[in-house]
Design a protein around this motif. Structure first.
Motif, short mmCIF file in Angstrom:
data_model
loop_
_atom_site.label_atom_id
_atom_site.label_comp_id
_atom_site.label_asym_id
_atom_site.label_seq_id
_atom_site.Cartn_x
_atom_site.Cartn_y
_atom_site.Cartn_z
N ALA A 180 3.90 24.20 22.95
CA ALA A 180 4.62 23.21 22.53
C ALA A 180 5.98 23.28 21.98
CB ALA A 180 3.65 21.76 22.53
N LEU A 181 5.45 23.71 20.97
CA LEU A 181 6.73 24.58 20.01
C LEU A 181 7.72 25.31 21.19
CD1 LEU A 181 4.94 25.75 16.81
CD2 LEU A 181 6.79 23.22 17.18
N ALA A 226 -2.78 28.27 14.30
CA ALA A 226 -2.32 26.82 15.14
C ALA A 226 -2.85 27.02 17.03
CB ALA A 226 -0.76 27.24 15.64
N THR A 274 0.11 24.41 20.82
CA THR A 274 0.96 24.22 19.91
C THR A 274 1.95 24.98 20.17
OG1 THR A 274 -1.00 23.53 18.30
CG2 THR A 274 0.92 23.62 17.09
N GLU A 306 11.12 27.31 13.18
CA GLU A 306 9.61 27.30 12.84
C GLU A 306 9.11 28.35 13.01
OE1 GLU A 306 7.56 24.59 12.72
OE2 GLU A 306 9.03 23.11 13.40
#
Length: 308
Positions: free
Chosen positions: A303-304, A296, A300, A289
């Protein structure tokens, strides 16, 4: 999972960028340290008028990069690798523990001044979109003049090459790129100096002298050089990379690929940039990613980081 933290170079700046940083204790601490260390207020660094100065742009990007790294670290997102484009190498070195923020502020203030003094006007950089490196090299060879030189500066991707040099040479090159080679686009970047070519060799040598007055330490995490596209682990190698990167070509695509091959799976771009994220996405497309803090929400990104 390995996290790569990337730091943008000149061109990512925008008016009010420091005032727009997230409200967070680590950001506040970073801004206070910067203002105290420089003896300047934020508006003297990130206002529209201030950002006409190469020095103010570079300082603002350093401060924003360090604030981003501290914000992420406070949330439990420490980088395993760092990679910065041009001036972005300095906040990368701070995040890696190789350079103190206080020393970085003084070095970057000098760096910006040296570059600005060397080429106060008449020079800059342009991005050529849609042509290969070989095609751009042919363009540069055809448009080079001793009194109006142009050079290949940044190899950002297979079809995004940045050229540095005299504004007349850049104008001729842009016209020829579209007319003769059918480039999709050529546009000037918000950089008023010819970075990443031999024109800045003298300024880089002066920076190397300045580095003798500061301590550079081995990195706590993997420091990837955008100049050599290799991981550096020795303090002297990082010192050399930081001092001379203004006069060396940027090999961004190769550097990001090297980080991916060393195990990076999540590339997070520090504020205020987004361009490096778009350049990293193809590299990280297979099982990874790439995300930007300015695009973002922090939740987020975290969380990634937690998931990957």
């Amino acid at each position: 999972m390995t996290t790569l933290l990337t730091f943008p170079g000149q061109g990512a700046q925008r008016p009010g960028m420091l005032h727009a940083l997230p409200a967070h204790p680590e950001v506040t601490r970073t801004l206070e340290e910067a203002c105290d260390g420089l003896g300047q207020g934020l508006s003297e660094l990130d206002s529209a008028d201030a950002l006409r100065s190469t020095q103010a742009v570079q300082l603002s990007l350093l401060i924003a990069g360090v604030a981003s790294a501290r914000l992420l670290a406070d949330a439990g997102c420490e980088p395993d690798m760092v990679l910065g484009l041009s001036i972005g190498a300095y906040p990368a070195a701070v995040a890696a523990g190789s350079l103190t923020f206080a020393d970085a502020l003084q070095l970057v203030r000098l760096r910006g001044a040296l570059m600005q003094q060397a080429y106060p006007s008449g020079y800059g950089m342009s991005a050529v979109i849609g042509l290969s490196l070989a095609q751009v090299e042919r363009l540069v060879a055809g448009q080079f003049r001793e009194e109006e030189p142009v050079y290949v500066a940044n190899i950002n991707s297979a079809e995004q090459i940045v050229v540095a040099g005299h504004e007349n040479g850049l104008a001729r090159l842009a016209e020829a790129a579209v007319r003769d080679f059918h480039a999709r686009k050529v546009h000037r970047i918000a950089i008023s100096v010819p970075s990443h070519c031999m024109l800045l060799s003298g300024a880089a040598s002066q920076m190397r002298v300045a580095f003798d007055r500061v301590t550079v330490s081995p990195p706590r995490c993997t420091y990837v050089s955008a100049s050599s596209a290799r991981a550096l682990f020795q303090a002297d190698a990082i010192r050399d990379d930081l001092a001379f990167n203004m006069a060396r070509q940027v090999h961004w695509h190769d550097a990001a690929t090297h980080a991916r091959e060393r195990g990076a799976r999540l590339a997070i771009e520090a504020l205020p940039g987004a361009t490096l994220t778009s350049l990293c996405r193809p590299v990280f497309a297979d099982g990874g990613e790439a995300v930007s803090l300015c695009q973002a929400p922090l939740a987020t990104v975290l969380a990634l980081h937690s998931r990957l």
